[in-house]
Design a protein around this motif. Structure first.
Motif, short mmCIF file in Angstrom:
data_model
loop_
_atom_site.label_atom_id
_atom_site.label_comp_id
_atom_site.label_asym_id
_atom_site.label_seq_id
_atom_site.Cartn_x
_atom_site.Cartn_y
_atom_site.Cartn_z
N ALA A 67 0.83 -1.20 0.00
CA ALA A 67 0.00 0.00 0.00
C ALA A 67 0.87 1.26 0.00
O ALA A 67 0.55 2.24 -0.69
N GLN A 68 1.94 1.24 0.77
CA GLN A 68 2.83 2.40 0.82
C GLN A 68 3.46 2.66 -0.54
O GLN A 68 3.57 3.81 -1.00
N LEU A 106 -5.09 4.70 -0.22
CA LEU A 106 -5.85 5.94 -0.13
C LEU A 106 -5.83 6.49 1.29
O LEU A 106 -5.76 7.71 1.50
N LYS A 107 -5.87 5.60 2.27
CA LYS A 107 -5.79 6.06 3.67
C LYS A 107 -4.45 6.72 3.95
O LYS A 107 -4.38 7.72 4.68
N ILE A 108 -3.40 6.18 3.37
CA ILE A 108 -2.07 6.79 3.54
C ILE A 108 -2.05 8.19 2.94
O ILE A 108 -1.58 9.15 3.56
N LEU A 109 -2.59 8.32 1.72
CA LEU A 109 -2.62 9.64 1.08
C LEU A 109 -3.46 10.63 1.88
O LEU A 109 -3.11 11.80 1.98
N ASN A 141 -13.32 10.54 6.76
CA ASN A 141 -13.01 11.98 6.69
C ASN A 141 -12.61 12.42 5.29
O ASN A 141 -11.84 13.37 5.12
N CYS A 142 -13.12 11.71 4.27
CA CYS A 142 -12.91 12.08 2.88
C CYS A 142 -14.24 12.52 2.27
O CYS A 142 -15.31 12.22 2.80
N HIS A 143 -14.18 13.20 1.15
CA HIS A 143 -15.38 13.50 0.40
C HIS A 143 -15.73 12.31 -0.49
O HIS A 143 -14.84 11.65 -1.06
#
Length: 469
Positions: A67-68, A106-109, A141-143
């Protein structure tokens, strides 16, 4: 404002068409954007593009990168163009498990401060356990953006706040149509995957005027699709007026020009292009209504005069208890695939859900074949079915398609106003401004979302396991 439009691939298809339309809208608005995908597009895109290793589909849940590493690759693609990350990373269809490490990437970003807009076209919870993230929570906490009001309502009820949830219906383009051709076809402009309910198109062919045909444009993209091949053989055995795979021999403009009207028998759609596109070239539409799709269009001023909610078949033609058994078995299998046990109240609703008749669309291919075969053998049963279902009489009266020009023109104008380029461009830019302005604090409760989608009344046996991306 710098925008990254991201997807697994840019192969030809519905999501790619949406992305390319958004690219054209952003270019017309003068915004700086970059297309990012896991593989080179099979066509010349005319837009800035970057390929990121490991972003495409990963077979059997395996991933070539961590993922990273995937997050770093997406970030590098943006830095190579701008020297920094995009203001908004607009990712299409991220919630379905087509890439094993995308959600954690995506969580990392997001933790790195990037503004994410996660645009869902398909929901795994909608009877698609094959692409469900079983042990992975969705980014918080994303759109988020969706393409129909049902998905908007469900995600809102499952925990997303309206300030971070956006309804972005797709842009609808005008279809080309050749004029002056003899019009003898009722055209189903579709790739004949399972949820398109091909058996019902064959059923309708029994009632169309003599000298006309039901025409299906494309076969499934999966080779040797046994259900599709069986329908082709079955139609041939009974001598049904059905043409298959015409899109491999004729252009869409030619097929539309040779058609009286368009047809849809699909039991499940995300946006529902098939309900709008025919009107853009002056063709009317006949077929099965999908309420959660059509309500959005009707609220935008589009009218449908020849759609039906179901075709009611007498239960005495179906072995007692067989349909309930098939639906219960399918629901139990789906719940098990989601690692859940089917609730007792769902089983009760299935047992209580049928009276003296049943909607033909609820049947699987085996039962649909049986109904069609019986009707071919019995003119009396065929007449009785037509008497009980007004649409079957109406489809038998379809002629050269004259007399509906007023409705077609009104619908064309309504579609242009609500789903044309200008409207979609304005909506997209408004959404981006909201993403820049607001930082929502919310998350999706996956259990609640599953409970909203797994409604046995919404299960159509032909609408599951079609394997669509």
């Amino acid at each position: 404002m710098k925008i990254a439009l991201v997807h697994y691939h840019l192969r030809r298809g519905g999501v790619t068409s949406v992305i390319m339309n958004q690219g054209r809208a952003l270019a017309a608005a003068g915004l700086d954007f970059l297309l990012i995908a896991g593989e080179e597009p099979p066509f010349h895109a005319d837009f800035p593009f970057a390929q990121v290793e490991g972003l495409g589909y990963t077979p059997a849940g395996e991933a070539p990168l961590s993922a990273q590493e995937l997050a770093d690759g997406i970030l590098r693609a943006m830095e190579s163009r701008w020297g920094e990350a995009a203001d908004i990373v607009h990712f299409h269809n991220p919630l379905i498990r087509k890439n094993a490490v995308l959600i954690p990437a995506l969580k990392i970003l997001s933790r790195q401060g990037l503004r994410l807009l996660l645009h869902t076209h398909d929901m795994a919870e909608d009877f698609r356990p094959d692409v469900y993230h079983e042990n992975e929570e969705y980014p918080e906490n994303c759109h988020y953006a969706v393409i129909n009001s049902r998905d908007y309502d469900f995600l809102n009820k499952a925990g997303l706040e309206k300030e971070g949830l956006h309804l972005i219906p797709n842009e609808v383009s005008v279809l080309p149509r050749n004029e002056g051709l003899k019009r003898t076809r009722i055209l189903y402009p579709v790739r004949a995957i399972r949820r398109k309910n091909i058996g019902e198109a064959l059923l309708l062919s029994l009632f169309i005027p003599k000298g006309t045909s039901v025409a299906i444009t494309l076969p499934p993209s999966t080779k040797n699709d046994r259900k599709y091949e069986r329908w082709v053989s079955f139609a041939g055995e009974l001598g049904l007026p059905v043409e298959f795979a015409l899109g491999e021999s004729f252009t869409l403009a030619e097929l539309l020009g040779s058609s009286i009207c368009a047809l849809t028998t699909s039991v499940k759609e995300g946006f529902g292009f098939s309900f709008l596109e025919p009107w853009t070239c002056g063709l009317g539409l006949v077929g099965r209504r999908i309420d959660y799709v059509c309500r959005d269009f009707e609220n935008s001023g589009v009218s449908f005069d020849k759609l039906y909610s179901g075709i009611e078949i007498p239960r005495d033609g179906i072995p007692p208890g067989l349909l309930e058994q098939k639906i219960e078995s399918s629901m139990a299998r789906i719940y098990a695939s989601f690692k859940m046990e089917m609730p007792a109240h769902v089983k009760r609703r299935i047992a209580e859900g049928f009276g003296g008749s049943v909607d033909f669309g609820r049947l699987d291919e085996e039962l649909q074949e049986g109904v069609i075969s019986a009707l071919c053998k019995s003119p009396a049963e065929k007449r009785a079915l037509a008497s009980a279902n007004r649409i079957l009489e109406e489809i038998g009266e379809i002629g050269e398609g004259r007399g509906g020009e007023g409705l077609a023109e009104a619908n064309r104008l309504a579609i242009e106003k609500s789903y044309g380029r200008e409207k979609k461009q304005a909506l997209l830019l408004d959404t981006y401004r909201a993403v820049m302005k607001t930082a929502p604090r919310h998350k999706i409760c996956k259990k609640s979302l599953l409970e909203l989608y797994l409604d046995p009344d919404g299960l159509f046996l032909v609408g599951i396991s079609d394997g669509q991306p």
